[in-house]
Design a protein around this motif. Sequence first.
Motif, mmCIF file in Angstrom:
data_model
loop_
_atom_site.group_PDB
_atom_site.id
_atom_site.type_symbol
_atom_site.label_atom_id
_atom_site.label_comp_id
_atom_site.label_asym_id
_atom_site.label_seq_id
_atom_site.Cartn_x
_atom_site.Cartn_y
_atom_site.Cartn_z
ATOM 1 N N UNK A 26 75.381 2.156 100.815
ATOM 2 C CA UNK A 26 74.403 1.243 99.737
ATOM 3 C C UNK A 26 75.700 0.707 99.279
ATOM 4 N N UNK A 27 76.645 1.709 98.846
ATOM 5 C CA UNK A 27 77.652 1.277 97.825
ATOM 6 C C UNK A 27 78.527 -0.048 99.098
ATOM 7 N N UNK A 32 79.615 -1.722 95.098
ATOM 8 C CA UNK A 32 79.369 -0.316 94.400
ATOM 9 C C UNK A 32 80.186 0.290 94.470
ATOM 10 N N UNK A 33 81.601 0.221 94.791
ATOM 11 C CA UNK A 33 82.114 1.917 94.567
ATOM 12 C C UNK A 33 82.604 2.976 93.684
ATOM 13 N N UNK A 34 82.013 2.324 92.304
ATOM 14 C CA UNK A 34 81.665 3.299 91.289
ATOM 15 C C UNK A 34 80.392 2.862 90.355
ATOM 16 N N UNK A 35 79.906 3.810 90.349
ATOM 17 C CA UNK A 35 78.437 3.506 89.217
ATOM 18 C C UNK A 35 77.157 3.317 90.483
ATOM 19 N N UNK A 36 76.645 2.787 89.637
ATOM 20 C CA UNK A 36 75.347 1.883 90.318
ATOM 21 C C UNK A 36 74.547 1.209 89.575
ATOM 22 N N UNK A 37 75.487 -0.111 89.883
ATOM 23 C CA UNK A 37 74.969 -0.952 89.267
ATOM 24 C C UNK A 37 74.268 -1.915 89.593
ATOM 25 N N UNK A 38 73.979 -1.776 91.228
ATOM 26 C CA UNK A 38 72.824 -2.481 91.661
ATOM 27 C C UNK A 38 71.734 -1.812 91.951
ATOM 28 N N UNK A 39 70.049 -2.253 91.912
ATOM 29 C CA UNK A 39 68.997 -0.944 92.170
ATOM 30 C C UNK A 39 68.893 -0.769 93.780
ATOM 31 N N UNK A 40 69.249 -0.899 94.576
ATOM 32 C CA UNK A 40 69.392 -0.402 95.456
ATOM 33 C C UNK A 40 69.779 1.374 96.171
ATOM 34 N N UNK A 43 68.672 3.515 94.105
ATOM 35 C CA UNK A 43 67.405 4.217 94.108
ATOM 36 C C UNK A 43 68.650 5.754 95.822
ATOM 37 N N UNK A 44 69.521 5.378 95.960
ATOM 38 C CA UNK A 44 70.612 6.112 96.488
ATOM 39 C C UNK A 44 70.593 6.915 96.427
ATOM 40 N N UNK A 45 72.006 6.921 95.325
ATOM 41 C CA UNK A 45 72.038 8.465 94.553
ATOM 42 C C UNK A 45 71.518 8.836 94.024
ATOM 43 N N UNK A 46 69.977 8.369 93.179
ATOM 44 C CA UNK A 46 69.263 9.605 93.079
ATOM 45 C C UNK A 46 69.190 10.126 93.729
ATOM 46 N N UNK A 47 67.792 9.135 95.534
ATOM 47 C CA UNK A 47 67.591 10.368 96.482
ATOM 48 C C UNK A 47 69.006 11.504 96.754
#
Length: 130
Positions: A26-27, A32-40, A43-47
């Motif tokens: 997803x990154x 998005x190499x750092x942080x979670x600036x995209x909703x997908x 989602x991957x980071x939180x899972x």
Amino acid sequence: MLPVTALYAAPLALGFVLLSGRVIRARRIHHQPLGTGHRLVERAVRAHGNFAEHVPLALLLMMLCEANGLPAWALHVLGVTLLAGRALHAIGIGQEPEVFRWRVLGTSLTLTVIGVAGAASAGLALAGLL
């Protein structure tokens, strides 16, 4: 030896690796190499993060239960429930749009395992002390 807990730790370790791969993918896709600036990416980071937050405690409690004599059948119930809970949560949160009922069911199953294993561990420990 803790063979029953080990039996469930192995597929859970694979699940952790797969969820890590989803974060990496997803990154890359969403730059998005750092942080979670995209909703997908979020989602991957939180899972992955939710898995990392709950599974170690659940396995530790299962290990304590097994080491203190909880019957194998009860450990298998805990292990299967934990596997199902983690799979349902990852599937539920990983989809767009989210399948909220699967996410909630997965979280409920996981917290049930932690609560039951915690209570069983305390009971077994007290029984051993008395």
